[in-house]
Design a protein around this motif. Structure first.
Motif, PDB file in Angstrom:
ATOM      1  N   GLN A  33       0.937  -1.284   0.112  1.00  0.00           N
ATOM      2  CA  GLN A  33      -0.045  -0.026   0.036  1.00  0.00           C
ATOM      3  C   GLN A  33       0.832   1.151   0.036  1.00  0.00           C
ATOM      4  O   GLN A  33       0.606   2.258  -0.606  1.00  0.00           O
ATOM      5  CB  GLN A  33      -0.971  -0.088   1.245  1.00  0.00           C
ATOM      6  CG  GLN A  33      -2.081  -0.929   1.274  1.00  0.00           C
ATOM      7  CD  GLN A  33      -2.830  -1.041   2.356  1.00  0.00           C
ATOM      8  OE1 GLN A  33      -2.873  -0.098   3.368  1.00  0.00           O
ATOM      9  NE2 GLN A  33      -3.791  -2.173   2.395  1.00  0.00           N
ATOM     10  N   LEU A  34       2.147   0.937   0.645  1.00  0.00           N
ATOM     11  CA  LEU A  34       3.025   2.361   0.790  1.00  0.00           C
ATOM     12  C   LEU A  34       3.417   2.483  -0.536  1.00  0.00           C
ATOM     13  O   LEU A  34       3.628   3.717  -1.116  1.00  0.00           O
ATOM     14  CB  LEU A  34       4.043   2.128   1.706  1.00  0.00           C
ATOM     15  CG  LEU A  34       5.062   3.243   1.948  1.00  0.00           C
ATOM     16  CD1 LEU A  34       4.356   4.587   2.456  1.00  0.00           C
ATOM     17  CD2 LEU A  34       5.931   2.532   3.028  1.00  0.00           C
ATOM     18  N   GLY A  35       4.081   1.586  -1.407  1.00  0.00           N
ATOM     19  CA  GLY A  35       4.479   1.692  -2.611  1.00  0.00           C
ATOM     20  C   GLY A  35       3.265   2.376  -3.467  1.00  0.00           C
ATOM     21  O   GLY A  35       3.538   3.134  -4.545  1.00  0.00           O
ATOM     22  N   GLU A  36       2.131   1.835  -3.451  1.00  0.00           N
ATOM     23  CA  GLU A  36       1.203   2.364  -4.214  1.00  0.00           C
ATOM     24  C   GLU A  36       1.112   3.826  -3.983  1.00  0.00           C
ATOM     25  O   GLU A  36       0.455   4.634  -4.733  1.00  0.00           O
ATOM     26  CB  GLU A  36      -0.107   1.586  -4.166  1.00  0.00           C
ATOM     27  CG  GLU A  36      -0.087   0.098  -4.478  1.00  0.00           C
ATOM     28  CD  GLU A  36      -1.233  -0.650  -4.189  1.00  0.00           C
ATOM     29  OE1 GLU A  36      -2.318  -0.348  -3.616  1.00  0.00           O
ATOM     30  OE2 GLU A  36      -1.312  -1.872  -4.848  1.00  0.00           O
ATOM     31  N   ARG A  37       1.059   4.119  -2.767  1.00  0.00           N
ATOM     32  CA  ARG A  37       0.779   5.316  -2.301  1.00  0.00           C
ATOM     33  C   ARG A  37       1.737   6.446  -2.575  1.00  0.00           C
ATOM     34  O   ARG A  37       1.667   7.551  -3.160  1.00  0.00           O
ATOM     35  CB  ARG A  37       0.569   5.641  -0.768  1.00  0.00           C
ATOM     36  CG  ARG A  37      -0.722   4.791  -0.185  1.00  0.00           C
ATOM     37  CD  ARG A  37      -2.043   5.408  -0.560  1.00  0.00           C
ATOM     38  NE  ARG A  37      -3.220   4.670   0.023  1.00  0.00           N
ATOM     39  CZ  ARG A  37      -3.604   5.152   1.371  1.00  0.00           C
ATOM     40  NH1 ARG A  37      -3.034   5.852   2.132  1.00  0.00           N
ATOM     41  NH2 ARG A  37      -4.577   4.417   1.649  1.00  0.00           N
ATOM     42  N   GLU A  38       3.006   5.942  -2.777  1.00  0.00           N
ATOM     43  CA  GLU A  38       4.127   6.724  -3.322  1.00  0.00           C
ATOM     44  C   GLU A  38       4.117   6.788  -4.530  1.00  0.00           C
ATOM     45  O   GLU A  38       4.378   8.101  -4.917  1.00  0.00           O
ATOM     46  CB  GLU A  38       5.652   6.033  -2.940  1.00  0.00           C
ATOM     47  CG  GLU A  38       5.816   5.982  -1.280  1.00  0.00           C
ATOM     48  CD  GLU A  38       7.296   5.362  -1.043  1.00  0.00           C
ATOM     49  OE1 GLU A  38       7.527   4.663  -1.818  1.00  0.00           O
ATOM     50  OE2 GLU A  38       7.591   5.469   0.352  1.00  0.00           O
ATOM     51  N   GLU A  39       3.564   5.751  -5.352  1.00  0.00           N
ATOM     52  CA  GLU A  39       3.665   5.840  -6.592  1.00  0.00           C
ATOM     53  C   GLU A  39       2.195   6.987  -7.078  1.00  0.00           C
ATOM     54  O   GLU A  39       2.381   7.870  -7.987  1.00  0.00           O
ATOM     55  CB  GLU A  39       3.196   4.696  -7.345  1.00  0.00           C
ATOM     56  CG  GLU A  39       4.436   3.470  -7.460  1.00  0.00           C
ATOM     57  CD  GLU A  39       3.932   2.278  -7.998  1.00  0.00           C
ATOM     58  OE1 GLU A  39       2.728   2.041  -8.464  1.00  0.00           O
ATOM     59  OE2 GLU A  39       4.703   1.367  -8.092  1.00  0.00           O
ATOM     60  N   ARG A  40       1.359   6.786  -6.454  1.00  0.00           N
ATOM     61  CA  ARG A  40       0.114   7.932  -6.577  1.00  0.00           C
ATOM     62  C   ARG A  40       0.606   9.162  -6.134  1.00  0.00           C
ATOM     63  O   ARG A  40       0.121  10.114  -7.079  1.00  0.00           O
ATOM     64  CB  ARG A  40      -0.901   7.337  -5.739  1.00  0.00           C
ATOM     65  CG  ARG A  40      -2.268   8.293  -5.704  1.00  0.00           C
ATOM     66  CD  ARG A  40      -2.640   8.275  -6.932  1.00  0.00           C
ATOM     67  NE  ARG A  40      -3.899   8.828  -7.107  1.00  0.00           N
ATOM     68  CZ  ARG A  40      -4.627   9.367  -8.349  1.00  0.00           C
ATOM     69  NH1 ARG A  40      -4.300   8.954  -9.470  1.00  0.00           N
ATOM     70  NH2 ARG A  40      -5.976  10.131  -8.293  1.00  0.00           N
ATOM     71  N   HIS A  41       1.265   9.493  -5.152  1.00  0.00           N
ATOM     72  CA  HIS A  41       1.910  10.647  -4.853  1.00  0.00           C
ATOM     73  C   HIS A  41       2.681  11.125  -5.720  1.00  0.00           C
ATOM     74  O   HIS A  41       2.777  12.430  -6.262  1.00  0.00           O
ATOM     75  CB  HIS A  41       2.564  10.570  -3.442  1.00  0.00           C
ATOM     76  CG  HIS A  41       3.151  11.726  -3.043  1.00  0.00           C
ATOM     77  ND1 HIS A  41       2.401  12.930  -2.693  1.00  0.00           N
ATOM     78  CD2 HIS A  41       4.502  12.214  -2.813  1.00  0.00           C
ATOM     79  CE1 HIS A  41       3.211  13.871  -2.274  1.00  0.00           C
ATOM     80  NE2 HIS A  41       4.539  13.574  -2.440  1.00  0.00           N
ATOM     81  N   THR A  42       3.597  10.216  -6.528  1.00  0.00           N
ATOM     82  CA  THR A  42       4.473  10.706  -7.585  1.00  0.00           C
ATOM     83  C   THR A  42       3.598  11.329  -8.628  1.00  0.00           C
ATOM     84  O   THR A  42       3.970  12.286  -9.449  1.00  0.00           O
ATOM     85  CB  THR A  42       5.522   9.540  -8.043  1.00  0.00           C
ATOM     86  OG1 THR A  42       6.072   9.389  -6.680  1.00  0.00           O
ATOM     87  CG2 THR A  42       6.446  10.272  -9.039  1.00  0.00           C
TER      88      THR A  42
END
Length: 204
Positions: A33-42
């Motif tokens: 989820q953190l990776g997805e959030r980071e990608e979403r944030h990017t």
């Protein structure tokens, strides 16, 4: 007793292992989820950057269009002023041309009104040039007289049509005996209309 303790420790160990496995799975889910959030944030940052660039471009285009609009507005005001001046100039030229035509007609109809009428015409010494000037003057007189004749002819035609219309109306409204007693040229008004163009022609 030892067996019970051993079984109890095995049970606790199994429980701990299950808890560890659950925590590992939860940790993996959280990392995912953190990776997805980071990608979403990017992605959001990239979109924000693109939107900021588009906003700057739009602002620059708006400023250019606003400057162009202001320039066009000034040019429009200048053209409107120029058109107004042209209209005034055209009106003045039309009035001047009308005055010149009236003056030309008067000079052709009454040559004695010309200030040059009292002056003896001077020859240029060139017979051909003198004849050309006289020919031009005669052409002007002929043109003015043709315009006068055309106007008189139109007036005469309208008077004849009006007289014919009046005569037709009288025939329709009166009896045949009274109609025979009426004569178109015998009425004073019609005689005046009939002789009016001849009087104007005699003046010319």
């Amino acid at each position: 007793m030892n067996r019970l303790c051993f079984q109890s420790m095995l049970a606790k160990q199994k429980s701990l292992l299950e808890t560890v496995d659950a925590l590992d799975q939860e940790c993996e889910e959280l990392q995912k989820q953190l990776g997805e959030r980071e990608e979403r944030h990017t992605d959001l940052q990239d979109q924000l950057r693109l939107m900021s660039e588009e906003k700057e471009q739009l602002l620059a285009q708006f400023a250019q269009q606003e400057a162009l609009c202001s320039e066009l507005q000034q040019e429009k005001q200048t053209l409107e002023t120029y058109v107004g001046e042209l209209k005034n100039t055209v009106a003045e030229l039309r009035e001047e041309a009308h005055d010149l035509r009236q003056r030309e007609r008067l000079l052709v109809a009454f040559p004695e009104l010309s200030p040059l009428a009292q002056v003896q015409p001077q020859s240029t010494g060139n017979v051909v040039l003198d004849m050309e000037q006289q020919l031009q003057a005669n052409c002007v007189r002929i043109r003015v007289l043709e315009q006068e004749n055309s106007t008189l002819h139109g007036s005469l035609e309208r008077l004849r049509e009006r007289a014919q219309h009046n005569a037709t109306t009288v025939r329709q409204e009166t009896s045949p005996e009274r109609t025979q007693s009426l004569s178109l040229p015998s009425t004073p008004a019609e005689q005046k209309q009939t002789h009016m163009p001849q009087t104007q022609k005699s003046r010319l």
